[in-house]
Design a protein around this motif. Sequence first.
Motif: not given
Length: 505
Positions: A438-442, A481-490, A501-504
């Motif tokens: 389950p892939i999630h983007l904040h 804008p800002g740090l953005t976490l991408f992760h599996c929700h398991q 992490l993604f950043d702008y």
Amino acid sequence: MMKPLGRSRRDFLKAAACAISATAMSSQVVFGRDCNRIGDAFASLQQAGNGVDYTLHIKASPVEIAPKRIVSMTTYNGQFPGPLLRFQEGREVTVEIFNDTDTPEQLHWHGQKVSTDVDGAAEERTPFVPAHGKRRISFVPEPSGLRFYHTHNRAGANLGAGQYGGEVGLVYIEPRSQPGAYAREVFLVLKEFAPEFSRGGDMDQDFLFPSTRDKALEETGERAMKASLAKGMPKGYEVEYEAFTINGRMLGHGEPVRVKQGERVLFHILNGSATEMRSLALPGHGFHVIALDGNAVATPATVPVLWLGPAERVSAIVEMKHPGVWVLGDLDDEDRKRGMGIVVEYAGRSGKGEWIAPAKAKWNYGQFAKLGAAAPAPDETLEMTFAKDNAAEEGFNRWTINGVAYPMTGESAPAAFHLTQGKRYRIRMKNASDDIHPIHLHRHAFELTNVAGKTMAGVMKDVMMLGGYQTAEVDFVADNPGLTLFHCHQQLHMDFGFMALFDYV
Ligand SMILES: [Cu+2]
């Protein structure tokens, strides 16, 4: 000694089952706010003065999931699920979070477009709610629809921590404009308790459509697994559960959902699981899905079975046209027997809930997409390959994105992907493992643009299930804008490396 249920919990249950007559419902359903019981439970949360709208207390509490079956867990306000929070889109709220535990906490506002200071992820450098301390936050809720809040603490090998416990609650954000139609709403939170470790075990994913697997990914993944097993490694740890609940009660031990013939009931359903995919069926009834993850779908469609990965939400209307007493439950017989279900009882009917297994049905995100439409081309594409190092992390599977496991310290690492504000990005995901993710983007919503080779548009989500050895593409606009976490929700996957992490820039 059994602890009597607190007032707020009873109110929540009543609230969850409260009745409003449903009038004309169209696809332009507006979620009524006239549910008095919800209002009551809601009001009890509100504090007078101080400019604080809502108060949440994180604390260990006993929760009675069935008579004499008490589970001790970390909760919000001593109840499970946590209180349903109703916000108004665009109207600033202030929430005071008290942490009555010994562990610093992160409370994540899942599915909302908020700042990193509020979002609730240590990786994004949101300040912790200190142990035995508090934090007051203010934010403007958006977008409207079904959201939720949960702990974002790393659990690692501790099955009493993270989302294995009771730190899950719903958020409903009322839309700005409200034409005044009513819906009878029922909120359901699916959640397992009493976790334990197991070895191996395959996750059910036969339900995914399309089922197309990528041959090259499959060869890579199977080769890696064979090599690991040949070295004498056991399969990495997985988690199993003993107890299953909807709204914190095992099947047959909670208040039934009481309905009347001819009613159209809007179910808002959250899979609050730390790790499990869940299914739901109601014998003799279909689910008219109008929103996924709180976002209206391009093409509402009626399906016999719902499937939800961890953190996914479905909003679906059920037309009550098959009087009886039924079990709304998981398709898995064992999980349902252990509690994963809730009774739906028509007025004038009584008895035990009846279960009839539905015909086999696939879950296809594409059926809710815009017919014949493709998404606009992205400005840039981010390539990601997900892989598993079997049992490599003290018996736990280590997860990597493009060969890199996120540090397991729970802290902020350098960003792996860089965004420019205003650009549209495509994340091209390749799953080189046999597990479903389950892939999630904040802090952003994404649009499904390709699932297992099938292009589509018009389905906005913040979690999507990516099948074993499958590919998918999701697009998002870099608009927060800002740090953005991408992760599996398991939980096991995110805790053991499956984050970036993604950043702008
Ligand atoms: Cu995963």
